[in-house]
Design an enzyme around this catalytic site. Structure first.
Site, PDB file in Angstrom:
ATOM      1  N   ARG A   1       0.795  -1.227   0.000  1.00 45.73           N
ATOM      2  CA  ARG A   1       0.000   0.000   0.000  1.00 45.73           C
ATOM      3  C   ARG A   1       0.831   1.282   0.000  1.00 45.73           C
ATOM      4  NH1 ARG A   1      -4.911  -0.857   4.405  1.00 45.73           N
ATOM      5  NH2 ARG A   1      -5.521  -2.963   3.819  1.00 45.73           N
TER       6      ARG A   1
ATOM      7  N   HIS B   1      -8.075  -3.785  -7.413  1.00 47.22           N
ATOM      8  CA  HIS B   1      -7.793  -3.152  -6.119  1.00 47.22           C
ATOM      9  C   HIS B   1      -9.030  -3.257  -5.218  1.00 47.22           C
ATOM     10  CE1 HIS B   1      -5.062  -0.700  -3.740  1.00 47.22           C
ATOM     11  NE2 HIS B   1      -6.059   0.124  -3.437  1.00 47.22           N
TER      12      HIS B   1
ATOM     13  N   TYR C   1     -19.238  13.212 -11.492  1.00 46.56           N
ATOM     14  CA  TYR C   1     -19.256  14.465 -12.225  1.00 46.56           C
ATOM     15  C   TYR C   1     -17.978  14.711 -13.023  1.00 46.56           C
ATOM     16  CZ  TYR C   1     -23.209  15.573  -9.196  1.00 46.56           C
ATOM     17  OH  TYR C   1     -24.410  15.541  -8.550  1.00 46.56           O
TER      18      TYR C   1
END
Length: 839
Positions: A40, A86, A130
């Site tokens: 990570r 993921h 958006y």
């Protein structure tokens, strides 16, 4: 009855193992920590990416969301990344995607975003439904050749797909874009850098595998942040590159307007929140911690950042500026160059980082070449079979016609012509139209091309230098495509200087002797005189000592000092002790690390290099006593040690004589001690590195030597000034010197008879300039250059400075007209100058 039954083994009890709880907790925590570290938080040194970044880019690659495709909804990209590669929260993936699209977070953004992806004010990105995104062109360079078996793949989290362990990464992304992250018990914080500088350093390591970190730092000047600003001092940079850890001070870029009483901030330190900064400044003003500020406005727009701080009428600009620097406009970036190397976290130096990347690229290019070689050999095998078939077309057709079916035809062809299975498959599938002579010629041409490709790939695989050459060529192609100008400037840390701001800016005359005594005197000490005067005493010399150099500089100037042994040193004007005319000066040993017999022969003002009147690249053009000339870009002289660095390589017995700042378009005039001169264009001398010797500039005759060089801008009104050791000189128009080829004997410039003596200097002068001439015994004279007559070549000249018997001119320098501010000095009556016959 149960008591009579035999004992049955307890299966559940057999599966239980006894363990100490502290040991189990320790191992479990270590496993968790390593999972976070490797899976990570830390980037891989090879491609500079964490797993989430790598998976987002690979998911976009697999989905065809390239730089040439239409933008895709960010939610779609996040969904495919989360579903296939993921298995974590969508917000973490989207935050990473958004950051890769922010030009204020990434030096070279890897994602081309459309919509609101946040701002430098800390505004969050719009919701993923958006916004739209696609890969940036430079991101595709990280994935280039991933389908050519260049990297290893592993199963994804549910064993349904495969994902790459690392990306091929055609450029050193870890240094270029940097990285930051917090793991368990460790963290990384790698700053971004300029792509061109990093590639230059990588190429240097390819060609010089034994180079040091200091050598690489000649190319990588320091971090280059996307928000610009300034790095203060180089100590933190040096520590970070040599040890992997360092603290870099970043200062905002701002301008002060004393007359208007205003400070305007144009660039902020990396990761500084502009909105919060403005709020903190306002809070300090309201609480009385900052005084002298009456208004604060954020006038930033799409064209750039602009925060205006209006000061009160009685406020001191410097005081407010220093308060802002102390509390708001500077921050520290703690460099921790920690990355995964073969799966283990390591703190790396600059050289180690680039070395590990090169090892990765070597493996990528080797595997790609093997992949392409297999494909090329397969294709050559097919083409060879088709050519054999075309050469025996009648027999092939007859064999096929005599066969009962397709399989029989294939078997007959294999038996008769010794074709392979793949060859007969293509031959049987050939159409009649491919039997034409034109089609046959195309197959022959393709076969030759494939054979040439096979030879090239085999050469790459068997010759290490060829493989490295491919890596270098591809890196330079990327630099040509994506390189840009450095945004972050590196400024000197003046905090250790003894109150520089309290030292007034003053134009000075600096004198240095052969015994290494040095001092500066105010320029105003020396009034302008008519030519032919004796001047006044300029220094008190020790017995046996003589003047070696004189030059004019401001007390705040940065000076590049060149010695006769080809070394270059840096010096600040105020570091030179100010003393009177009759003083001897102080030993220069504490200022310049000069060797025995080493003396300054030329001084270049950094203001001349940074002059707005010169566009494009600046060069330092150097000439040596034995006639060599060399041009080197000023970029080669960015990091000069206290002990100096090499400016030019000299042959045995040769010395550096003179240095001029040029811009690539000047015309050069080289003067010799015996009065010869040669003029040629600057571009006749190609630009070279610091360690080069240079090329022949003039063909010296007998025991003649070079006296100096003048770099003339033919578009400006200027003259070439020649001065001889007996105090005579002349001005000449540049048209008097016809252009010749470099390394010629040249033409006569001035007569060097018993009266004149040999030439000691040549300079370019313009209207309003003054001349400072100094003799070997310490006499100094200042005179307007327009008092020296304009004559042609091959003349005697006029007297410039009257010398005592046995004395000679040692050196001279030009005072530019910008420094000639006193009208009484500028308007000397030139009519009273003593005349000397002109020939």
């Amino acid at each position: 009855m149960s008591a009579d039954l035999p004992d049955e083994p307890d299966v559940e009890a057999a599966r239980i193992e006894t363990a100490r709880i502290e040991d189990e907790m320790e191992q479990s925590y270590i496993d968790y920590a390593m999972s976070v570290i490797a899976g990570r938080a830390l980037p891989d040194v090879r491609d500079g990416l964490k797993p989430v970044h790598r998976r987002i880019l690979y998911a976009m690659h697999e989905a065809g969301v390239s730089s040439g495709s239409a933008h895709r909804k960010s939610s779609s990209i996040v969904g495919e990344t989360m579903g296939d590669y993921h298995p974590h929260g969508d917000s973490a993936i989207y935050d990473t995607l958004a950051r890769m699209a922010q030009d204020f977070s990434m030096r070279y953004p890897l994602v081309d975003g459309q919509g609101n992806f946040g701002s430098v004010d800390g505004d969050p990105p719009a919701a993923m439904r958006y916004t739209e995104a696609r890969m940036a062109p430079i991101a595709e360079e990280l994935l280039e050749d991933i389908d050519a078996d260049t990297v290893d793949f592993k199963a994804n989290y549910d064993d349904r797909l495969e994902e790459p362990d690392v990306l091929p990464s055609a450029f050193p992304n870890l240094l270029v874009n940097g990285s930051s992250g917090i793991a368990v018990g460790m963290s990384t914080n790698i700053p971004p850098h300029n792509l061109g500088e990093v590639i230059d350093a990588t190429v240097h390591l390819i060609n010089n595998p034994d180079c040091t970190v200091e050598d690489l730092m000649d190319h990588v000047k320091g971090p280059d942040f996307p928000t610009g600003a300034n790095i203060v001092g180089r100590a933190g940079i040096h520590s970070a590159y040599k040890t992997g850890r360092g603290r870099v001070r970043i200062r905002a870029e701002f301008e002060t307007y004393e007359e208007e009483g205003r400070i305007v901030i144009n660039e902020l330190p990396f990761q500084e929140n502009k909105s919060r900064l403005v709020e903190r400044i306002a809070d300090d003003v309201n609480e009385g911690k900052l005084e002298g500020i009456r208004d604060l406005r954020d006038e930033s727009d799409r064209d750039g950042m602009r925060v205006v701080i209006e000061l009160k009428r009685d406020a001191m600009v410097d005081v407010v500026k220093n308060q802002l620097l102390e509390s708001h406009l500077e921050r520290t970036f703690g460099v921790i160059n920690l990355a995964l190397v073969d799966g283990s976290p390591q703190v790396l130096t600059l050289r180690e980082t680039i070395h590990h990347y090169l090892e990765h690229r070597r493996d990528v290019v080797r595997r790609r070449s093997e992949f392409e070689l297999d494909e090329a050999e397969d294709r050559a095998h097919i083409l060879k079979g088709r050519l054999t078939a075309l050469n025996n077309v009648d027999d092939v057709i007859e064999t096929i016609q005599d066969a009962e079916d397709r399989d029989g035809a294939k078997a007959a062809l294999r038996e008769q012509f010794d074709f392979s299975e793949s060859q007969v498959d293509h031959i049987v599938a050939m159409q009649l139209g491919s039997l034409t002579s034109m089609e046959a010629q195309e197959i022959e041409d393709e076969y030759e091309e494939v054979q040439a490709r096979i030879e090239r790939l085999e050469e790459i695989l068997t010759n290490e230098s060829e493989l490295l050459g491919v890596i270098e060529e591809e890196l330079l192609d990327i630099m040509d495509e994506y390189d840009d100008d450095r945004r972050t400037s590196i400024i000197e840390d003046t905090g250790t200087v003894a109150h520089e701001d309290l030292i007034p800016e003053e134009d000075s005359v600096v004198v240095m002797s052969n015994e290494d005594y040095i001092k500066r005197m105010p320029l105003s000490t020396f009034s302008a005189q008519n030519r032919g005067g004796k001047g006044i005493i300029g220094t008190d010399l020790k017995e046996g000592d003589s003047v070696s150099s004189v030059f004019v500089a401001n007390s705040h100037d940065y000076l590049l000092c060149f010695s006769n042994q080809g070394q270059i040193y840096t010096l600040r004007g105020f570091q030179i002790p100010e003393m009177s005319r009759t003083a001897r000066g102080k030993s220069a040993v504490n200022l310049l690390d000069l060797d025995s017999g080493e003396e300054l022969t030329a001084v270049v003002n950094m203001d001349d290099i940074a002059s707005d009147e010169i566009d494009g690249t600046r060069y330092l053009t150097m000439v040596t006593r034995d006639g060599y000339i060399k041009r080197t870009s000023v970029d080669e002289f960015q990091n000069i040690n206290s002990t100096g660095i090499r400016a030019v390589r000299l042959e045995d017995g040769d010395q550096l004589v003179d240095v001029e700042v040029t811009d690539g378009d000047r015309t050069l005039v080289v003067a010799t001690a015996d009065g010869m001169s040669i003029r040629f264009d600057e571009d006749d001398v190609r630009a070279m590195g610091r360690s080069a010797r240079g090329v022949r500039g003039v063909d010296l005759q007998g025991k003649d030597t070079v006296a100096g060089v003048a770099g003339v801008d033919t578009e400006r009104h200027s003259w070439v000034l020649t001065v001889t050791e007996n105090g005579y000189g002349k001005r000449s128009d540049i048209e008097e010197y016809r252009v010749q080829s470099r390394n010629g004997k040249g033409l006569i410039d001035i007569k060097t008879n018993d009266r004149n003596g040999q030439v000691c200097a040549m300079e370019t002068v313009g209207p309003g300039d003054h001349l400072v001439v100094m003799s070997q015994t310490g006499q100094i004279m200042r005179t307007p250059v327009e008092g020296i007559s304009i004559v042609g070549r091959n003349t005697m000249g006029v007297i410039v400075m009257e010398l005592e018997s046995g004395d000679q001119v040692a050196c001279l320098d030009v005072i530019p007209r910008e420094m000639v501010t006193d009208a009484s000095e500028a308007d000397v009556d030139l009519s009273e100058s003593p005349e000397t016959e002109l020939e």
